[in-house]
Design an enzyme around this catalytic site. Structure first.
Site, PDB file in Angstrom:
ATOM      1  N   CYS A  75       9.430  13.927 -59.646  1.00  0.00           N
ATOM      2  CA  CYS A  75       9.526  12.619 -58.991  1.00  0.00           C
ATOM      3  C   CYS A  75       8.518  11.684 -59.647  1.00  0.00           C
ATOM      4  CB  CYS A  75       9.204  12.708 -57.497  1.00  0.00           C
ATOM      5  SG  CYS A  75      10.314  13.760 -56.547  1.00  0.00           S
TER       6      CYS A  75
ATOM      7  N   ASN B  23       6.792  16.271 -55.554  1.00  0.00           N
ATOM      8  CA  ASN B  23       6.696  17.708 -55.746  1.00  0.00           C
ATOM      9  C   ASN B  23       5.396  18.102 -56.444  1.00  0.00           C
ATOM     10  OD1 ASN B  23       7.858  20.219 -55.336  1.00  0.00           O
ATOM     11  ND2 ASN B  23       8.855  20.268 -57.332  1.00  0.00           N
TER      12      ASN B  23
ATOM     13  N   ARG C  42       9.839   4.714 -55.571  1.00  0.00           N
ATOM     14  CA  ARG C  42       9.826   6.054 -56.160  1.00  0.00           C
ATOM     15  C   ARG C  42      11.210   6.447 -56.659  1.00  0.00           C
ATOM     16  NH1 ARG C  42       9.987  10.214 -52.237  1.00  0.00           N
ATOM     17  NH2 ARG C  42       9.620  11.657 -53.977  1.00  0.00           N
TER      18      ARG C  42
END
Length: 321
Positions: free
Chosen positions: A2, A83, A18
């Site tokens: 990410c 993550n 994001r």
């Protein structure tokens, strides 16, 4: 995988967004949680107010609990979980004398209870993030978090030596390794320059650049966390500051596009391919959440002002016409 970024407009309004990169979705949608929503908490927290901020963001609903991947509130505070599978180390149980927050509820806890980074900094000194799953079907996700408001951004990481709060002066976060490593790694790219290189001579040979853009030769082009961090940080730092809502939303999606993952280039150990499932943007100027998906790149807007905030439970939002 990410990528998250934050920046401000010419008048200081924050934009926060994001990419969520994974092999498959979870049925995520835009979720709105009203200020008076009765959301079950993982732990007893008498300090939580009965009425909090209205929260909007991307997530799923499980037994009335909003599991936000990223979210923001009407005060202009936003948070995203990214993550962090190798390094995340949560507490295994609640710790007396601290505010205990399950990892799955951390984004909502932040957005519901705090208005500014200053408030949150003070609270984080007494917080324990606990590895408690929401149920047996959803294991604990190993994450670290990017959090921003109009004054700047923080990175929160739970690692071997406890909870760390990093001041994030580049306003970017990706995945492994930890933020401190990423921040130091930027020093390997001091030579990058957006300018057109000047002609030079090698002996009698006059050399000219082929064209613009060659000053960033050496910018890493792979899709790993370190490379995406450098690309996102460089583009975010050099993108011209914008003024209006449309231009700032465009900036967000174009900047995150520099770190987006197309299908077929990031193969996992199980043979599945990661890709950027969605890209989001929260505008603190208009209190609007925007998103676009891999299969449908049209940007949809969800103004918080158009949502029903009078209810007592989280609900899925409807995009503006």
């Amino acid at each position: 995988m990410c990528t998250g970024i934050r920046f401000t407009s010419k008048n200081g309004a924050m934009y926060f967004g994001r990419n969520l990169d994974w092999t498959q979705g979870y049925g995520e949608k835009v979720v709105v949680t009203p200020p008076a929503a009765n959301v079950p908490a993982a732990f007893e927290r008498p300090e939580d107010p009965e009425r909090g901020h209205a929260v909007i963001g991307m997530g799923i609903l499980v037994a009335g609990i909003p599991l936000y991947f990223d979210c923001a509130n009407e005060a202009g505070l936003a948070v995203a979980g990214l993550n962090f599978p190798q390094s995340a180390r949560y507490a295994t149980g609640a710790m007396d004398g601290t505010t205990n927050v399950a990892a799955y509820e951390f984004p909502y806890w932040v957005a519901r209870n705090f208005s500014t980074l200053d408030e949150l900094r003070t609270a984080l000194a007494h917080v324990t993030v606990v590895a408690k799953p929401v149920n047996e079907q959803l294991p604990v996700a190993n994450l670290h978090w990017l959090i921003g408001d109009g004054t700047g951004s923080l990175v929160v990481e739970c690692v071997d030596d406890g909870l760390r709060v990093w001041e994030n002066d580049v306003n970017v976060l990706t995945n492994e390794p930890d933020f401190g490593w990423h921040r130091q790694n930027l020093r390997n790219y001091l030579m990058l320059d957006e300018s057109l290189p000047a002609p030079t001579s090698w002996g009698q040979a006059a050399l000219k650049p082929f064209g613009s853009g060659v000053g960033v030769q050496g910018l890493p082009g792979d899709y790993g966390g370190p490379a995406r961090f450098v690309r996102a940080a460089f583009v975010n730092a050099h993108y011209p500051v914008q003024e209006g809502e449309k231009d700032n939303v465009t900036r967000m999606f174009r900047t995150l596009g520099a770190a987006a993952v197309p299908d077929g280039v990031a193969k996992m150990g199980d043979g599945a391919y990661e890709k950027t499932l969605y890209t989001s943007c929260f505008s603190a100027a208009t209190k609007t959440y925007y998103h676009a998906t891999y299969d449908d790149p049209a940007i949809r807007a969800y103004p918080l002002s158009a949502c029903d905030l009078s209810g007592s439970e989280p609900v899925f939002a409807t995009a503006a016409a």
